[in-house]
Design a protein around this motif. Sequence first.
Motif, PDB file in Angstrom:
ATOM      1  N   ILE A   1      38.153  39.234  70.344  1.00 57.64           N
ATOM      2  CA  ILE A   1      38.648  40.572  70.662  1.00 57.64           C
ATOM      3  C   ILE A   1      39.969  40.756  69.935  1.00 57.64           C
ATOM      4  O   ILE A   1      40.893  39.963  70.111  1.00 57.64           O
ATOM      5  CB  ILE A   1      38.850  40.759  72.182  1.00 57.64           C
ATOM      6  CG1 ILE A   1      37.516  40.585  72.913  1.00 57.64           C
ATOM      7  CG2 ILE A   1      39.457  42.129  72.472  1.00 57.64           C
ATOM      8  CD1 ILE A   1      37.624  40.651  74.428  1.00 57.64           C
ATOM      9  N   GLU A   2      40.034  41.787  69.101  1.00 55.75           N
ATOM     10  CA  GLU A   2      41.267  42.066  68.381  1.00 55.75           C
ATOM     11  C   GLU A   2      42.247  42.783  69.304  1.00 55.75           C
ATOM     12  O   GLU A   2      41.829  43.498  70.217  1.00 55.75           O
ATOM     13  CB  GLU A   2      40.980  42.936  67.153  1.00 55.75           C
ATOM     14  CG  GLU A   2      40.223  42.209  66.077  1.00 55.75           C
ATOM     15  CD  GLU A   2      40.058  43.042  64.811  1.00 55.75           C
ATOM     16  OE1 GLU A   2      40.423  44.246  64.811  1.00 55.75           O
ATOM     17  OE2 GLU A   2      39.556  42.490  63.824  1.00 55.75           O
ATOM     18  N   PRO A   3      43.546  42.612  69.049  1.00 55.50           N
ATOM     19  CA  PRO A   3      44.526  43.356  69.839  1.00 55.50           C
ATOM     20  C   PRO A   3      44.292  44.859  69.680  1.00 55.50           C
ATOM     21  O   PRO A   3      43.850  45.312  68.625  1.00 55.50           O
ATOM     22  CB  PRO A   3      45.873  42.945  69.229  1.00 55.50           C
ATOM     23  CG  PRO A   3      45.606  41.657  68.525  1.00 55.50           C
ATOM     24  CD  PRO A   3      44.174  41.729  68.065  1.00 55.50           C
ATOM     25  N   PRO A   4      44.573  45.635  70.733  1.00 54.18           N
ATOM     26  CA  PRO A   4      44.370  47.088  70.635  1.00 54.18           C
ATOM     27  C   PRO A   4      45.392  47.708  69.689  1.00 54.18           C
ATOM     28  O   PRO A   4      46.390  47.074  69.340  1.00 54.18           O
ATOM     29  CB  PRO A   4      44.579  47.566  72.073  1.00 54.18           C
ATOM     30  CG  PRO A   4      45.456  46.540  72.691  1.00 54.18           C
ATOM     31  CD  PRO A   4      45.101  45.243  72.025  1.00 54.18           C
TER      32      PRO A   4
ATOM     33  N   PRO B   1      47.558  50.654  76.004  1.00 53.49           N
ATOM     34  CA  PRO B   1      47.529  49.660  77.081  1.00 53.49           C
ATOM     35  C   PRO B   1      46.155  48.984  77.174  1.00 53.49           C
ATOM     36  O   PRO B   1      45.125  49.600  76.894  1.00 53.49           O
ATOM     37  CB  PRO B   1      47.803  50.487  78.339  1.00 53.49           C
ATOM     38  CG  PRO B   1      47.434  51.883  77.979  1.00 53.49           C
ATOM     39  CD  PRO B   1      47.627  52.020  76.498  1.00 53.49           C
ATOM     40  N   VAL B   2      46.168  47.714  77.529  1.00 55.43           N
ATOM     41  CA  VAL B   2      44.913  46.988  77.758  1.00 55.43           C
ATOM     42  C   VAL B   2      44.468  47.335  79.174  1.00 55.43           C
ATOM     43  O   VAL B   2      45.124  46.985  80.144  1.00 55.43           O
ATOM     44  CB  VAL B   2      45.099  45.470  77.597  1.00 55.43           C
ATOM     45  CG1 VAL B   2      43.822  44.738  77.966  1.00 55.43           C
ATOM     46  CG2 VAL B   2      45.504  45.143  76.178  1.00 55.43           C
ATOM     47  N   LYS B   3      43.370  48.053  79.278  1.00 58.09           N
ATOM     48  CA  LYS B   3      42.854  48.497  80.578  1.00 58.09           C
ATOM     49  C   LYS B   3      41.359  48.206  80.609  1.00 58.09           C
ATOM     50  O   LYS B   3      40.593  48.731  79.807  1.00 58.09           O
ATOM     51  CB  LYS B   3      43.117  49.995  80.748  1.00 58.09           C
ATOM     52  CG  LYS B   3      42.446  50.617  81.937  1.00 58.09           C
ATOM     53  CD  LYS B   3      43.294  50.446  83.165  1.00 58.09           C
ATOM     54  CE  LYS B   3      42.716  51.268  84.310  1.00 58.09           C
ATOM     55  NZ  LYS B   3      42.740  50.555  85.552  1.00 58.09           N
ATOM     56  N   VAL B   4      40.968  47.337  81.517  1.00 57.48           N
ATOM     57  CA  VAL B   4      39.567  46.960  81.664  1.00 57.48           C
ATOM     58  C   VAL B   4      39.254  46.878  83.154  1.00 57.48           C
ATOM     59  O   VAL B   4      40.013  46.283  83.915  1.00 57.48           O
ATOM     60  CB  VAL B   4      39.273  45.593  81.007  1.00 57.48           C
ATOM     61  CG1 VAL B   4      37.835  45.162  81.243  1.00 57.48           C
ATOM     62  CG2 VAL B   4      39.594  45.620  79.524  1.00 57.48           C
ATOM     63  N   ASP B   5      38.164  47.492  83.562  1.00 56.03           N
ATOM     64  CA  ASP B   5      37.623  47.355  84.914  1.00 56.03           C
ATOM     65  C   ASP B   5      36.146  47.078  84.747  1.00 56.03           C
ATOM     66  O   ASP B   5      35.412  47.929  84.233  1.00 56.03           O
ATOM     67  CB  ASP B   5      37.818  48.632  85.736  1.00 56.03           C
ATOM     68  CG  ASP B   5      39.246  48.815  86.174  1.00 56.03           C
ATOM     69  OD1 ASP B   5      39.758  47.903  86.837  1.00 56.03           O
ATOM     70  OD2 ASP B   5      39.843  49.859  85.847  1.00 56.03           O
TER      71      ASP B   5
ATOM     72  N   LEU C   1      24.151  40.903  83.424  1.00 52.66           N
ATOM     73  CA  LEU C   1      24.576  42.303  83.421  1.00 52.66           C
ATOM     74  C   LEU C   1      26.091  42.370  83.357  1.00 52.66           C
ATOM     75  O   LEU C   1      26.771  41.629  84.068  1.00 52.66           O
ATOM     76  CB  LEU C   1      24.119  43.007  84.698  1.00 52.66           C
ATOM     77  CG  LEU C   1      22.628  43.042  84.966  1.00 52.66           C
ATOM     78  CD1 LEU C   1      22.365  43.500  86.393  1.00 52.66           C
ATOM     79  CD2 LEU C   1      21.945  43.968  83.986  1.00 52.66           C
ATOM     80  N   LEU C   2      26.604  43.245  82.533  1.00 48.03           N
ATOM     81  CA  LEU C   2      28.037  43.519  82.445  1.00 48.03           C
ATOM     82  C   LEU C   2      28.192  45.027  82.393  1.00 48.03           C
ATOM     83  O   LEU C   2      27.503  45.702  81.626  1.00 48.03           O
ATOM     84  CB  LEU C   2      28.632  42.925  81.165  1.00 48.03           C
ATOM     85  CG  LEU C   2      28.551  41.428  80.987  1.00 48.03           C
ATOM     86  CD1 LEU C   2      28.741  41.050  79.531  1.00 48.03           C
ATOM     87  CD2 LEU C   2      29.612  40.761  81.827  1.00 48.03           C
ATOM     88  N   SER C   3      29.085  45.571  83.198  1.00 48.83           N
ATOM     89  CA  SER C   3      29.297  47.006  83.180  1.00 48.83           C
ATOM     90  C   SER C   3      30.755  47.295  83.466  1.00 48.83           C
ATOM     91  O   SER C   3      31.370  46.622  84.302  1.00 48.83           O
ATOM     92  CB  SER C   3      28.416  47.695  84.226  1.00 48.83           C
ATOM     93  OG  SER C   3      28.523  49.101  84.119  1.00 48.83           O
ATOM     94  N   GLY C   4      31.297  48.273  82.782  1.00 45.64           N
ATOM     95  CA  GLY C   4      32.689  48.584  83.060  1.00 45.64           C
ATOM     96  C   GLY C   4      33.247  49.686  82.208  1.00 45.64           C
ATOM     97  O   GLY C   4      32.539  50.349  81.436  1.00 45.64           O
ATOM     98  N   LEU C   5      34.546  49.870  82.373  1.00 39.56           N
ATOM     99  CA  LEU C   5      35.335  50.814  81.593  1.00 39.56           C
ATOM    100  C   LEU C   5      36.309  49.997  80.760  1.00 39.56           C
ATOM    101  O   LEU C   5      36.945  49.071  81.270  1.00 39.56           O
ATOM    102  CB  LEU C   5      36.091  51.767  82.522  1.00 39.56           C
ATOM    103  CG  LEU C   5      35.206  52.654  83.385  1.00 39.56           C
ATOM    104  CD1 LEU C   5      36.050  53.388  84.426  1.00 39.56           C
ATOM    105  CD2 LEU C   5      34.450  53.651  82.519  1.00 39.56           C
ATOM    106  N   TYR C   6      36.433  50.367  79.481  1.00 38.35           N
ATOM    107  CA  TYR C   6      37.189  49.550  78.547  1.00 38.35           C
ATOM    108  C   TYR C   6      38.148  50.394  77.726  1.00 38.35           C
ATOM    109  O   TYR C   6      37.820  51.516  77.329  1.00 38.35           O
ATOM    110  CB  TYR C   6      36.230  48.825  77.587  1.00 38.35           C
ATOM    111  CG  TYR C   6      35.190  48.015  78.302  1.00 38.35           C
ATOM    112  CD1 TYR C   6      35.471  46.717  78.718  1.00 38.35           C
ATOM    113  CD2 TYR C   6      33.937  48.541  78.594  1.00 38.35           C
ATOM    114  CE1 TYR C   6      34.527  45.963  79.393  1.00 38.35           C
ATOM    115  CE2 TYR C   6      32.989  47.794  79.275  1.00 38.35           C
ATOM    116  CZ  TYR C   6      33.293  46.516  79.669  1.00 38.35           C
ATOM    117  OH  TYR C   6      32.363  45.769  80.348  1.00 38.35           O
ATOM    118  N   ALA C   7      39.316  49.812  77.426  1.00 39.15           N
ATOM    119  CA  ALA C   7      40.294  50.428  76.541  1.00 39.15           C
ATOM    120  C   ALA C   7      39.767  50.382  75.110  1.00 39.15           C
ATOM    121  O   ALA C   7      38.858  49.610  74.798  1.00 39.15           O
ATOM    122  CB  ALA C   7      41.617  49.678  76.646  1.00 39.15           C
TER     123      ALA C   7
END
Length: 188
Positions: free
Chosen positions: A40-43, A48-52, A63-69
Amino acid sequence: MTTDQNDFSIVRFSTDDLPAKDRGAIWREHFGPSVFKVEIEPPPPNTPVKVDMAARSLPGLQLLSGLYAPGRMIRTRRLIADDGNDDFMLRINTSGAVTVSAAGRELDYGCGALLTNAAEVSVLDRPTFGGSTVIRIPRSILSALVIDIDDVVMRPIPEETNTLKLLLGYANALLTTPRWHRRPSFDT
């Protein structure tokens, strides 16, 4: 995420639970190689790094599910050689834009899905905050069910497809804690 092969519990992760100064490093150095099996490269600066996210491993399915920056994930030749993983991943983008480069093709897609192969170098670019669900299935299982499975890699599946909507509903149900399993709320 879990070491017990009989533990099918839902694992949740949020960068909000981490100290702000450590979010990027933990996201890139732990979740990249161990969970997503990517670099994963830096944003971009000032992003901001935001992951849920939520994840669940079941027999023959992850299974993987979420919201990503915004960011970039790269499945490199080194990672492929190190782990030998050849799973197929159905990537369902639920919000935001995504560009995927794999199998000699590059595809921009908003909401919808496409199948990729973990045995191939790939790059996933998310230029904006957005959501996705990934269903990871071992090659041995999927190739036994689909003739010439490699021929359908990197073909977009429109979000309006009823089968995709049904599959996403099942995935969301598997990633949701049933009401009878939740802790009682004592708020009035």
